[in-house]
Design a protein around this motif. Structure first.
Motif, short mmCIF file in Angstrom:
data_model
loop_
_atom_site.label_atom_id
_atom_site.label_comp_id
_atom_site.label_asym_id
_atom_site.label_seq_id
_atom_site.Cartn_x
_atom_site.Cartn_y
_atom_site.Cartn_z
N ALA A 164 0.82 -1.22 0.00
CA ALA A 164 0.00 0.00 0.00
C ALA A 164 0.85 1.26 0.00
N ASP A 165 2.04 1.19 0.59
CA ASP A 165 2.92 2.35 0.62
C ASP A 165 3.45 2.66 -0.76
N SER A 231 -4.16 -2.29 2.48
CA SER A 231 -3.27 -1.85 3.56
C SER A 231 -2.92 -2.98 4.52
#
Length: 343
Positions: A164-165, A231
């Motif tokens: 997710a980053d 996430s």
């Protein structure tokens, strides 16, 4: 390459030589724009007495072999024993307990060691943990990708750089993010850990196992994304094995191909067969090249000279590797921490 000639990161410092003054990119090369060094099977006691010493080594990648023990619901860390632990991870959960507790612990304790070490070194360069799932996951027994994510998240929290980053809320898939070079700068990833997952040797030789770690975690990422829960994912699955072209095409369903941006294969195979590895750097994919010592002319797999390591790093950087690995645990941090510009 966008103003960066060479980056050298040692245990205590990082030096950047730029081609052009005032170039912001030159001062902050992206994670995908450099080539670093990793240690094969860093959990073995013959390489480091304690896993914290592997973390101290300066290496940018450390490998862990993991077995799911479906009877006890433990994640065993061992090279060849699926029912027991044989490793340098300690029963240590705080910094003051490192370098002296009992070893042969499970993956949860290895992660405890990492968390404790991180408290001592919060500004460390990013470190990849290459996790070989020796027999694969066993989702039916409650030891699947969800449980792996939960364990890593519980132990390491926001120190993990997650899929997710990379997506950053701006990209639909990891492939799209990588192609846009959405990787942060290496400096911005200080204090971060990344997890790479590969199928294990036992899993690959099992004639009854047709759902390997890479495909299973790729499905996991696709499904989490579709459910708006990406996430939760903590790892990046890798395409294992050196091939020419895009190795995802012949292996995976089209729906999960865009969730692979890590690739992992034998260094000598890439080089000796003349594979076009520029494919990886052009798309800003992470390419792990293993057995770096075996590229012709071969050098020691355990204790080459510093000059030999530097030359091998430069050669494989020219061949677009992100990380080169071997059994060079005996080398000092000034060598294992070397980082250079990727070709």
């Amino acid at each position: 390459m966008r103003g960066v000639r060479r980056v050298v990161a040692t245990a205590g410092a990082a030096a950047v030589l730029a081609l052009g003054a005032g170039n912001a990119e030159a001062q902050a090369p992206r994670f995908s724009d450099v080539t670093a060094i990793g240690t094969h099977n860093a959990y073995e006691k013959g390489k480091y007495t304690y896993f914290a010493q592997a973390l101290d080594s300066g290496a940018s990648l450390l490998e862990l072999d993991v077995y799911v023990d479906s009877l006890t619901h433990r994640w065993r860390v061992s090279h060849s024993n699926p029912l027991g632990n044989n490793n340098n991870c300690e029963a240590a959960k705080s910094p003051d307990e490192l370098y002296g507790k009992s070893r042969n612990q499970d993956l949860g304790s290895c992660l405890d060691n990492i968390a404790a070490w991180n408290r001592l070194h919060p500004d460390h360069p990013p470190i990849i943990f290459k996790v070989e799932m020796k027999v694969g996951f066993n989702d039916r027994a409650g030891m699947g990708p969800d449980e792996f994510d939960t364990l890593v998240s519980r132990k390491l929290g926001d120190s993990v750089f997650r899929p997710a980053d990379l997506l950053g809320g701006s990209h639909a898939t990891l492939d799209a993010a990588a192609r846009a070079n959405a990787w942060p700068s290496r400096d911005a990833m200080r204090g971060k850990f990344l997890f790479e997952l590969i199928p294990g040797t036992v899993e690959q030789s099992n004639p009854f196992d047709h759902y390997w770690t890479d495909e299973e975690y790729g499905d996991h990422l696709r499904n989490l994304s579709a459910a708006g829960q990406i996430s939760r994912a903590q790892a990046f699955p890798a395409v294992l094995g050196a091939e020419n072209g895009d190795p995802r095409t012949g292996r995976y369903d089209a729906s999960i191909r865009p969730w692979f941006v890590f690739f992992d294969g034998n260094a000598a195979t890439y080089v000796s067969r003349g594979y076009d590895t520029s494919f990886y750097s052009a798309n800003h994919y992470i390419l792990i090249t293993t057995g770096a010592d075996g590229v012709s002319p071969a050098i020691s797999s355990t204790n080459p000279t510093d000059a030999e390591v530097a030359a091998r790093l430069a050669l494989l950087a020219e061949n677009h590797a992100s990380v080169i690995t071997s059994d060079w645990a005996a080398k000092p941090a000034s060598v294992l921490g070397s980082v250079t510009t990727r070709g």
